[in-house]
Structure formats: C-alpha cells, structure tokens
Enzyme design. Structure first.
Site, PDB file in Angstrom:
ATOM      1  N   GLU A   1      -6.754   4.707  -0.156  1.00 59.42           N
ATOM      2  CA  GLU A   1      -6.347   5.314   1.107  1.00 59.42           C
ATOM      3  C   GLU A   1      -5.889   6.747   0.863  1.00 59.42           C
ATOM      4  OE1 GLU A   1      -3.368   2.815   2.811  1.00 59.42           O
ATOM      5  OE2 GLU A   1      -4.813   1.344   3.535  1.00 59.42           O
TER       6      GLU A   1
ATOM      7  N   LYS B   1      -3.611  -5.867   2.934  1.00 58.30           N
ATOM      8  CA  LYS B   1      -4.786  -6.593   2.439  1.00 58.30           C
ATOM      9  C   LYS B   1      -4.564  -8.092   2.412  1.00 58.30           C
ATOM     10  CE  LYS B   1      -6.329  -2.564   2.042  1.00 58.30           C
ATOM     11  NZ  LYS B   1      -5.049  -1.988   2.502  1.00 58.30           N
TER      12      LYS B   1
ATOM     13  N   SER C   1      -4.975   5.180   5.505  1.00 61.51           N
ATOM     14  CA  SER C   1      -3.908   4.292   5.934  1.00 61.51           C
ATOM     15  C   SER C   1      -3.919   4.210   7.449  1.00 61.51           C
ATOM     16  CB  SER C   1      -2.562   4.840   5.454  1.00 61.51           C
ATOM     17  OG  SER C   1      -1.494   4.227   6.133  1.00 61.51           O
TER      18      SER C   1
ATOM     19  N   ASP D   1       0.813  -1.215   0.000  1.00 60.62           N
ATOM     20  CA  ASP D   1       0.000   0.000   0.000  1.00 60.62           C
ATOM     21  C   ASP D   1       0.849   1.268   0.000  1.00 60.62           C
ATOM     22  OD1 ASP D   1      -2.065  -1.793   0.164  1.00 60.62           O
ATOM     23  OD2 ASP D   1      -3.194  -0.621   1.626  1.00 60.62           O
TER      24      ASP D   1
END
EC number: 4.2.1.9
Length: 557
Positions: free
Chosen positions: A443, A121, A469, A78
């Site tokens: 995010e 995730k 986040s 991410d």
C-alpha cells in the site's frame, strides 16, 4: 453431519478418545461441531478485544446446541507494517489466512464456522476460506474504533497522522503538533475509524449476506457489539439445521450487490481486489469491466473519512448499512431476493431501515454524484484496468495532464517526494510494487500522505501497480494491470513523459506515438529484484494479476 466422519462408529474410537481429552461427552458427539476462527492478536488494535468476543460466541453456540472449537489465525496490522519492508507481507497474509482456516476445518471435519475478523486482510482471507469450504458460516467482526479528537474538538483518525508526517517534513507543522495528533488519532480498540479497507469489508459482509445487520458500523466499544456476537453464536446452529451454505448465499448477483454498495458508500479501492478474490474462490467469473458498469449506474450516497469529516460512528447513527441499501433498493439497484444468514432475504432485512441523518447518508434523490465512488480506468498504461477511489479525489484534479516522475519502489518514491523531486502538476509513477514485483502489492499510503501533507493533493496525481490504503485520498490510481514485473506498459514510462488521467471518462493514457509505444514495449525487459524470503519468493511465482484479485494460481506462470 460432516463431523460424523470423526465421531461415529467403532472405527472412530481413537478419535473420540482424543476429543474426550478436550472435555467432550457422549452428548456432545450428537451435536454439530462449530469452528470459531478467532483473529485475536495483541499487536493489532482492531483485534485486542476479540478474546472476549470468542468467549461470547462459544457460550452462545453451546446454549444453542452446538459444540464450539476455537482456533486462532494470524493477522497483520497494515498501519504498523506501512512504509517499510513489512508491507510486503500484508497481502500475502490473506492467502495464508484462507489456507490455514481451510486446513483446520477440513482436517477436523467441522460442520460450520463462525469467523471473528476485523482488520484489512483478515476479513477477506476469512471470506475466501468460507467460499472455498462452502459450509454454513457467519461473520461477526470486532467493530470500528471511535474517531479521535484534537483538543479543539476536530475529529481525526489514523490518516490524519500519516498526512501530518508529510506536513512536518515540509515545515507546515511542528513535531509537537504531530505528537498531539499521534496521541489522539486512535483512541480505542477497533478497526480504524474511517471508511478504510477493514470497515469497508465488514460493511460488505452485510450485503454479501454473511453477517447480521450492524456488523459494519456498530463501534467496537458499544454493548450492541457483544450482543451481535451472541446472536452470531446462536444463529450458526440454526444455519446448520437449515443446511444453508456459503455458496447458497453468495452468487454472481450477490457480488453485484456488494460492488453496488461498495461504490455507493465510497469504499476502499482494496475492496475491488478482495471481492474479485472472493468471487474467484466461489467459482464466479467477474470481469473488472463489470465493476465500471455498476459504477456508472450507482450514485454516491456517502462520503466518510478520508473523503469527509464523518466516521463510522456517524454512519451507524445515521442508519448504518441497511439504510444505504434501502435507498439503493428504491432505484432497483439491488437483487433483494438473495438469502442471508438471518434466514431472511436481503429485502426483508432492510425493509424497515431508514436514514436518520441525510448529511451522512444522502437520500437516493439527492446523491453526492449520480455515478459511483469507485472507478476503473483503462488505457494504454492499464490495458486490464486501474482502480481509483473517485469519491476521495478533489474535483480540481479529476482530469489531469502532467509529466511523469518515475520511481521503481515505494522507498524511492518517499525519498523523492519528501526531497522535493515532485512538483505541482506532476504525475508520480510508482512501479514494481505489484503482486509479483513487490512482491505483495504494498500500500502506497506513505507516499500519498506525503503528497497530501505537502499541500499537493489537488495538484499531483499518482499511479502505481501497487495499491492504496483505504485511508488514501487524492488522484491515486492503483492496481495498474498488467504490472511492470509482468511486462506491463507502466514499466516503459520515462521521466518527463506526458500522462493523461481522465477519471470521468475512465481513461489513463501515456501520450506518446503508437510507434514509440510499440518500440518501447518490444525493447522492455522488466527488472528483477532479489527476494530473500522463501515465502515471498513462492508467493511471487504463483500470484496472479490485480485484475484477477491477486489470488494464487494453481501453477507457476
């Protein structure tokens, strides 16, 4: 055994022939087949060391009397995907991970599963698969990285780097100073070092009962982490023998335990999305209103980065997740009779735990606050709720009334914030970033970090139908449901409208008359954006609202 369907009887001679080509013998056909779902990947620092972890697990499975079969699943970092179109793929990857694990396990009729996740995730995707499959399963994560340090000894992490970008853009920091942060923020392998999403989920795996103690806090580079992997490999064979399946461990009470811990430790707001999705896969109806009920009775016992200078290594040193759970049990806040993969109850697992540093883990009689670190807000902007990490909000802005500055994408917001469009006292509104509208519910770490880096963290609030986040701090309310693309009221807000955010009283309101609100809703036509990716188009058609966990529905809505 489930695997007998592919290895027993003369009809399965072709199947056994293929398995013999993989190195199996007659003796192996008498043993349980154990899947090892490994998320090793070179581009994610939290996963670069997982190849050796899988080897440790496989050796332990063999020694315990099982036959291990390793397979890999995809992953998205991410942090690397942040702030550009790559973030559209982060949340959807959760569904791909769950589906791919189901595919491998069911196609080959594996008896049990060891999951080796670590980052954002990948953890919930694997747990969703385990809930769906309902077979014996154990989780052993790769562990958190250590905090970085500046030359003067101050601890830093990835969030420091993101916020420093905002400081440079406003002239509050030089690029040379940013370079020093860049080179020191992420010093080793492991999931990013604060109580961000990955570490939050790995900690929650302990209270869910699907991981052994220490899974959430032992550092990736600590020799105890490899020992944890070895124990997981041994334990999965015992779980097969005991026939202890995922849904024997995880029920509604377990989900309540998870939210209680989450709220007490100040976990990432993303955990709300993921726990709701896990509950959905396990057939558990868990309304978001219940989360707020738990939050109101649960004290905040921890404030780790991004809410303080403490990091995961400090939590581990202070007693880890078991110590937090032990404190919560003193107030009767947990269901202690829930089973775990240790083949002990949760109460038995935490029986001897104790706090070793009361500055990191507060005792139950001296919490940071009597209510929890996560809150669910409701109001005419968010009829189905919005989520805020209250533990990371400056007390000065827990109640905020300000004028809306609206953006219809993350890119617009970043340009507007760094370009000086946002002033002290404003409420930034970022919409069309929900599960369907994004698509992928990106995010908003770059916009929030820009706000913090510009020194506006206690003067500006941000609301979005996207998410944040785990590294986000400030008055940031995400998961606004329903989202703008689904006709949600966040889509009717105009620049200059007054918005009230009252976190203590769980309110978020657009301050216009009922008549004006009704008129705008009647005339509102959500924007439609072109989605070039066929996968993201499918995802956008089938994904549900954030208050349902943003899972994929069985039919196009």
């Amino acid at each position: 055994m489930r695997s007998d369907i592919v290895k027993k009887g003369f009809e399965r001679a072709p199947h056994r022939s293929l398995l013999r080509a993989c190195g199996l013998t007659d003796e192996d056909f008498k043993k349980p087949f154990i899947g090892i779902a490994n998320s090793y990947i070179d581009i994610i620092p939290g996963h670069v060391h997982l190849r050796e972890f899988a080897q440790i697990v496989k050796e332990a499975v063999r020694e315990a009397g099982g036959v291990p079969f390793e397979f890999n699943v995809i992953g998205v970092d991410d942090g690397i995907a942040m702030g550009h179109s790559g973030m559209h793929y982060s949340l959807p990857s959760r569904e791909l991970i769950a589906d791919s694990i189901e595919t491998v396990v069911e196609a080959h009729k594996l008896d049990a599963l060891v999951c080796i996740p670590n980052c954002d995730k990948i953890v919930p995707g694997m747990i969703m698969a385990a809930a769906r499959l309902n077979i014996p399963v154990i989780f052993v994560s790769g562990g958190p990285m250590a905090a970085g340090h500046l030359p003067d000894g101050r601890p830093i992490d990835l969030a420091t780097a993101f916020e420093a970008v905002g400081a440079v853009s406003r002239g509050l920091m030089t690029e040379n100073e940013l370079r020093v942060i860049e080179e020191n923020a992420c010093p080793s392998c492991g999931s990013c070092s604060g109580m961000f999403t990955a570490n939050s989920m790995n900690c929650l795996s302990e209270v869910l009962g699907i991981a052994l103690p220490g899974n959430g806090s032992i550092l990736a580079t600590d020799p105890r982490r490899q020992e944890l992997a070895r124990k997981a490999g041994e334990q999965i064979v015992k779980l097969v023998e005991a026939d202890l399946k995922f849904r024997d461990i995880v029920n509604e009470e377990t989900i309540e335990n998870a939210f209680t811990l989450d709220i007490a430790m100040g976990g990432s707001s993303n955990t709300v999305l993921h726990l709701l999705a896990i509950a959905n896969e396990a057939g558990i109806d868990f309304p978001v209103e219940k989360i707020d009920q738990i939050s109101r009775r649960t004290p905040t016992l921890c404030k780790l980065a991004p809410a303080s200078q403490y990091h995961m290594e400090d939590l581990d040193r202070a007693g880890g997740i078991s110590a937090i759970l032990k404190e919560l049990s003193k107030k009767g806040l947990l269901h202690l009779d829930r089973p775990t993969v240790s083949l002990k109850t949760l109460g038995e697992v935490i029986e001897d735990a104790e706090i070793k540093d009361p500055d990191v883990i507060r005792p139950i009689h001296n919490p940071y606050s009597e209510t929890g670190g996560l809150a669910v807000l409701f109001g005419n902007i968010a009829p189905y709720g919005g989520v805020v990490k209250a533990a990371a909000v400056d007390p000065k802005i827990m109640v905020h009334r300000g004028k809306a500055v609206c953006f219809d994408s993350e890119e617009e917001a970043i340009a507007g914030i760094t370009g000086g469009k946002v002033k002290a006292g404003d409420v930034v509104v970022i919409r069309y970033e929900g599960p369907r509208g994004g698509p992928g519910m990106r995010e908003m770490l770059s916009p929030t970090s820009a706000i913090m880096g510009m020194g506006l963290g206690d003067k500006v609030s941000l609301i979005t139908d996207g998410r944040f986040s785990g590294a986000t701090r400030g008055a940031c309310i995400g998961h606004i449901s329903p989202e703008a693309a689904a006709g949600g009221p966040i889509g009717i807000i105009k620049d200059g409208d007054e918005i009230l955010i009252d976190i203590p009283n769980r309110k978020i309101e657009l301050l216009i008359s009922e008549e004006e609100f009704k008129k705008r809703m009647e005339n509102f036509k959500p924007k439609k954006k072109e989605i070039k990716s066929r996968w993201l188009r499918r995802y956008s058609r089938f994904v549900t609202s954030a208050n349902k966990g943003a899972v994929l529905s069985d039919s196009c809505e």
